[in-house]
Design an enzyme around this catalytic site. Sequence first.
Site, mmCIF file in Angstrom:
data_model
loop_
_atom_site.group_PDB
_atom_site.id
_atom_site.type_symbol
_atom_site.label_atom_id
_atom_site.label_comp_id
_atom_site.label_asym_id
_atom_site.label_seq_id
_atom_site.Cartn_x
_atom_site.Cartn_y
_atom_site.Cartn_z
ATOM 1 N N GLY A 1 5.488 -9.476 -23.524
ATOM 2 C CA GLY A 1 5.440 -10.826 -24.100
ATOM 3 C C GLY A 1 6.465 -11.729 -23.440
ATOM 4 N N GLY B 1 9.228 -17.053 -26.372
ATOM 5 C CA GLY B 1 10.656 -17.264 -26.594
ATOM 6 C C GLY B 1 11.406 -15.977 -26.880
ATOM 7 N N GLY C 1 10.521 -12.706 -26.239
ATOM 8 C CA GLY C 1 10.522 -11.777 -25.109
ATOM 9 C C GLY C 1 11.508 -12.233 -24.039
ATOM 10 C CG PHE D 1 11.981 -28.804 -40.505
ATOM 11 C CD1 PHE D 1 12.113 -29.725 -39.485
ATOM 12 C CD2 PHE D 1 10.881 -27.933 -40.475
ATOM 13 C CE1 PHE D 1 11.200 -29.787 -38.447
ATOM 14 C CE2 PHE D 1 9.957 -27.991 -39.447
ATOM 15 C CZ PHE D 1 10.111 -28.912 -38.425
ATOM 16 C CG ASP E 1 -3.094 -8.416 -27.966
ATOM 17 O OD1 ASP E 1 -3.723 -9.051 -28.828
ATOM 18 O OD2 ASP E 1 -3.260 -8.599 -26.742
ATOM 19 C CD GLN F 1 4.772 -20.768 -43.154
ATOM 20 O OE1 GLN F 1 5.067 -20.982 -41.987
ATOM 21 N NE2 GLN F 1 5.660 -20.745 -44.121
ATOM 22 C CG HIS G 1 2.220 -25.871 -41.239
ATOM 23 N ND1 HIS G 1 2.016 -27.203 -41.513
ATOM 24 C CD2 HIS G 1 3.453 -25.796 -40.676
ATOM 25 C CE1 HIS G 1 3.082 -27.893 -41.134
ATOM 26 N NE2 HIS G 1 3.964 -27.067 -40.616
ATOM 27 C CG LEU H 1 1.742 -27.556 -36.890
ATOM 28 C CD1 LEU H 1 1.219 -26.733 -38.049
ATOM 29 C CD2 LEU H 1 3.030 -26.980 -36.373
ATOM 30 C CB THR I 1 5.988 -30.960 -36.351
ATOM 31 O OG1 THR I 1 7.227 -30.469 -36.863
ATOM 32 C CG2 THR I 1 6.173 -32.414 -35.944
ATOM 33 C CD GLU I 2 8.200 -28.090 -43.064
ATOM 34 O OE1 GLU I 2 7.286 -27.242 -43.172
ATOM 35 O OE2 GLU I 2 9.385 -27.819 -43.273
ATOM 36 N NE ARG J 1 6.419 -24.932 -42.502
ATOM 37 C CZ ARG J 1 6.664 -24.606 -41.252
ATOM 38 N NH1 ARG J 1 6.280 -23.422 -40.795
ATOM 39 N NH2 ARG J 1 7.289 -25.434 -40.451
ATOM 40 C CG HIS K 1 2.006 -22.308 -38.869
ATOM 41 N ND1 HIS K 1 1.739 -22.942 -37.681
ATOM 42 C CD2 HIS K 1 3.363 -22.360 -39.026
ATOM 43 C CE1 HIS K 1 2.886 -23.360 -37.148
ATOM 44 N NE2 HIS K 1 3.865 -23.008 -37.941
ATOM 45 C CD GLU L 1 3.894 -15.885 -35.478
ATOM 46 O OE1 GLU L 1 4.228 -16.802 -34.694
ATOM 47 O OE2 GLU L 1 2.859 -15.915 -36.181
ATOM 48 N NE ARG M 1 7.853 -19.192 -39.516
ATOM 49 C CZ ARG M 1 7.845 -20.421 -38.969
ATOM 50 N NH1 ARG M 1 8.970 -21.130 -38.884
ATOM 51 N NH2 ARG M 1 6.724 -20.948 -38.525
ATOM 52 C CB SER N 1 9.472 -19.094 -36.336
ATOM 53 O OG SER N 1 8.990 -18.295 -35.271
ATOM 54 C CG LEU N 2 11.208 -22.483 -32.543
ATOM 55 C CD1 LEU N 2 11.434 -23.967 -32.229
ATOM 56 C CD2 LEU N 2 10.540 -21.800 -31.353
HETATM 57 C C1 LIG Z 1 1.804 -25.337 -33.042
HETATM 58 C C2 LIG Z 1 2.992 -24.577 -33.506
HETATM 59 C C3 LIG Z 1 4.193 -25.239 -33.779
HETATM 60 C C4 LIG Z 1 5.310 -24.522 -34.209
HETATM 61 N N1 LIG Z 1 6.479 -25.202 -34.469
HETATM 62 C C5 LIG Z 1 7.578 -24.497 -34.832
HETATM 63 C C6 LIG Z 1 8.842 -25.158 -35.028
HETATM 64 O O1 LIG Z 1 8.985 -26.368 -34.850
HETATM 65 N N2 LIG Z 1 9.905 -24.408 -35.397
HETATM 66 C C7 LIG Z 1 9.819 -23.065 -35.579
HETATM 67 O O2 LIG Z 1 10.817 -22.425 -35.900
HETATM 68 N N3 LIG Z 1 8.633 -22.404 -35.390
HETATM 69 C C8 LIG Z 1 7.538 -23.098 -35.009
HETATM 70 N N4 LIG Z 1 6.344 -22.422 -34.810
HETATM 71 C C9 LIG Z 1 6.333 -20.961 -34.869
HETATM 72 C C10 LIG Z 1 6.896 -20.387 -33.585
HETATM 73 O O3 LIG Z 1 6.672 -21.269 -32.521
HETATM 74 C C11 LIG Z 1 6.276 -19.045 -33.225
HETATM 75 O O4 LIG Z 1 6.367 -18.178 -34.314
HETATM 76 C C12 LIG Z 1 7.035 -18.440 -32.049
HETATM 77 O O5 LIG Z 1 7.046 -19.318 -30.960
HETATM 78 C C13 LIG Z 1 6.482 -17.102 -31.597
HETATM 79 O O6 LIG Z 1 7.209 -16.702 -30.459
HETATM 80 P P1 LIG Z 1 7.065 -15.254 -29.855
HETATM 81 O O7 LIG Z 1 8.067 -15.154 -28.743
HETATM 82 O O8 LIG Z 1 7.143 -14.252 -30.923
HETATM 83 O O9 LIG Z 1 5.584 -15.228 -29.290
HETATM 84 P P2 LIG Z 1 4.734 -16.275 -28.412
HETATM 85 O O10 LIG Z 1 5.511 -17.441 -27.984
HETATM 86 O O11 LIG Z 1 3.475 -16.477 -29.139
HETATM 87 O O12 LIG Z 1 4.459 -15.439 -27.110
HETATM 88 C C14 LIG Z 1 3.672 -14.258 -27.130
HETATM 89 C C15 LIG Z 1 3.723 -13.663 -25.745
HETATM 90 O O13 LIG Z 1 3.130 -12.375 -25.775
HETATM 91 C C16 LIG Z 1 2.263 -12.238 -24.693
HETATM 92 N N5 LIG Z 1 1.263 -11.240 -25.082
HETATM 93 C C17 LIG Z 1 0.535 -11.185 -26.220
HETATM 94 N N6 LIG Z 1 -0.236 -10.090 -26.216
HETATM 95 C C18 LIG Z 1 0.017 -9.445 -25.064
HETATM 96 C C19 LIG Z 1 -0.460 -8.257 -24.485
HETATM 97 N N7 LIG Z 1 -1.361 -7.497 -25.099
HETATM 98 N N8 LIG Z 1 -0.002 -7.894 -23.264
HETATM 99 C C20 LIG Z 1 0.916 -8.667 -22.613
HETATM 100 N N9 LIG Z 1 1.406 -9.792 -23.129
HETATM 101 C C21 LIG Z 1 0.971 -10.178 -24.343
HETATM 102 C C22 LIG Z 1 1.740 -13.614 -24.402
HETATM 103 O O14 LIG Z 1 1.368 -13.705 -23.047
HETATM 104 C C23 LIG Z 1 2.974 -14.457 -24.705
HETATM 105 O O15 LIG Z 1 3.778 -14.531 -23.553
HETATM 106 C C24 LIG Z 1 5.222 -23.124 -34.374
HETATM 107 C C25 LIG Z 1 4.033 -22.465 -34.091
HETATM 108 C C26 LIG Z 1 2.923 -23.174 -33.682
HETATM 109 C C27 LIG Z 1 1.645 -22.413 -33.454
#
Ligand SMILES: Cc1cc2nc3c(=O)[nH]c(=O)nc-3n(C[C@H](O)[C@H](O)[C@H](O)COP(=O)(O)OP(=O)(O)OC[C@H]3O[C@@H](n4cnc5c(N)ncnc54)[C@H](O)[C@@H]3O)c2cc1C
Length: 583
Positions: free
Chosen positions: A16, A19, A21, A124, A225, A244, A246, A256, A258-259, A290, A356, A387, A398, A403-404
């Site tokens: 992954g 953010g 990873g 927020f 996955d 959740q 949203h 989305l 945003t809030e 939320r 969401h 996540e 949440r 989450s960020l």
């Molecule tokens: C539109 C939107 C707005 C948001 N706004 C906010 C906010 O303002 N503040 C906040 O705190 N949170 C916010 N969130 C929530 C937050 O952004 C996410 O929960 C967070 O970014 C998830 O990050 P992550 O690193 O866990 O995964 P992701 O950023 O989703 O990345 C997943 C990674 O895994 C990889 N991957 C997936 N499956 C496989 C596989 N089988 N093999 C290889 N690679 C794989 C993908 O390529 C990707 O690189 C928002 C979410 C959304 C959808």
Amino acid sequence: MSTRVEIHQLDAVVVGGGGSGLAAAVYLARQPNIRTGVISKLYPTRSHTGTAQGGVGAALGNCDPEGDSWEWHMFDTVKGSDYLADQDAVEVLCKEAIDLIYELEHMGLPFSRTPEGRIAQRRFGGHTVNFGEKPSRRACYAADRTGHMILQTLYQQCIKHSVEFYDEYQVIDLLVEGNRCQGVVAIEIDTGVLHVFHAKAVLFATGGWGRMFEITSNAVTLTGDAAALVWRRGLPLEDMEFFQIHPTGIYKLGILITEGVRGEGGVLRNSEGERFMERYAPTMKDLASRDVISRAIYLEIKEGRGIGGKGCVNLDATHLGREVIEEKLPDIADFCRTYIGVDPAVDPMPVQPTAHYAMGGLPTDVDGCLLADAEGTLVDGVYSSGECACVSVHGANRLGTNSLLDLIVFGRRAGLHMGAYAAAADYVPLPDDPAGRAIEQLERIRKGKGDRAAILRDEMQAVMTEHVSVFREEPGLSEAVAKVQELRERFRDVKIDDTSERFNLDILEAFELGCLLDCAYSTATAAQNRTESRGAHYREDYPKRNDEQWLKHTFQHLRNGDKVEFSYKPVTITRYQPKERVY
Ligand SMILES: Cc1cc2nc3c(=O)[nH]c(=O)nc-3n(C[C@H](O)[C@H](O)[C@H](O)COP(=O)(O)OP(=O)(O)OC[C@H]3O[C@@H](n4cnc5c(N)ncnc54)[C@H](O)[C@@H]3O)c2cc1C
């Protein structure tokens, strides 16, 4: 069909490139002699983190006269979680937030600024001053592109520290033996070649699974996955019933809003023009948490106060003025103009709740180590963060901006722990035919003669939206469980059109549907099992929270492919005893 298999050996593999990873990879690669690889099905900067808009929470206290403290942040997070979050983990989250934000700033993250030049912060939902007195400004932001900036900053740091990237490789199997990590198997999307990554330690940071639902803010790639892969390997999932929804997605599209719009002063209105949140949450109003707002919107619609008799309400930001909107919410204004032809400076935005965020997921301790059971046995060398992981800091609901924060706090901790682990550990030998199971799964999909994946996906999304969304009750939940199980059976014969080797997205989409079906199965069975209401899990037939029986985390193991076995882990409570939750 002969499938080529290549074998690699790396100390640490991160699955992954979002953010979390990338945060883990930066802190891994900074340690001496840890060869680190990031495997990502998307080019990393296309990950969903890049779409996060509103902000990242940290008690810097830059914008309120009262200042801020990590304890207020902790209290809000625990209350927001409906007291299900583990408080030792929340304490880590809120304390480490502060120095991590400064660390990101020093890495080059271009935050928006106050007139004095400090990091700007906005309001927020659920974040308060002094244990609930009034809304606080805690969300650090970079306009409405906060996630984009975090992702770009971390990616540049990874390049600087020579992280190896395997872009557009999709992981399709985890190799573990006796609770010890052996590695993962991935398919190189461009060529169809299989790659076995023999690794001392593997971290899963694959994001969420909002694609289980019809209306969602989640990108098409968010298919759960990692959750499916570990579940199929006999390892548990935690708190999957908590998903959740949203409050504010663009009507019918789910994109989305945003809030942060409400944080800047936007308000929700029903068909009578009434600011209805004043009735549901007298103190926090449009900035209640939320789960509370999503339920209120559905009740307004149900009682006939949807806009134009339809399934939406209005999000009104017209009083903020064009200047504020263009400066602080430029992307939101752009989405609304592009997708629905609404200029938010002139007209309100039609919104409806949108699926969401997954609060549950792969159970970990505060260093990201995966748990094998509710007693806390660890799986050596397997980690998770972001996540897809459940630490649990979000419990049953949440708060926005957490989450960020979770990504970077627990990404960093997991990266540091993993590096130390990999430095001391030996490789666990690979099994005889490491890619065998992966090949078997792909071949089964290639030869399937049943329904196409798109048909099964539509049926899954319909039943999950109907029965496992904001309001849940028997017998709808029984129906959902039976339907998802039927779909899982039909999936065994799923049919695809493209059977070629190179860039075969047809087969990968089918594979992802299989993952979503497992997430849906786990979510629906857990929702049926928990006979109380808490946070995002609202049972019309059990409308009260029941701490006596249910102040505990759900663990689910999958046995023989179908049978779900439940066990429970107590909630860690350190500072704040459960109370009734009012906003
Ligand atoms: C539109 C939107 C707005 C948001 N706004 C906010 C906010 O303002 N503040 C906040 O705190 N949170 C916010 N969130 C929530 C937050 O952004 C996410 O929960 C967070 O970014 C998830 O990050 P992550 O690193 O866990 O995964 P992701 O950023 O989703 O990345 C997943 C990674 O895994 C990889 N991957 C997936 N499956 C496989 C596989 N089988 N093999 C290889 N690679 C794989 C993908 O390529 C990707 O690189 C928002 C979410 C959304 C959808």
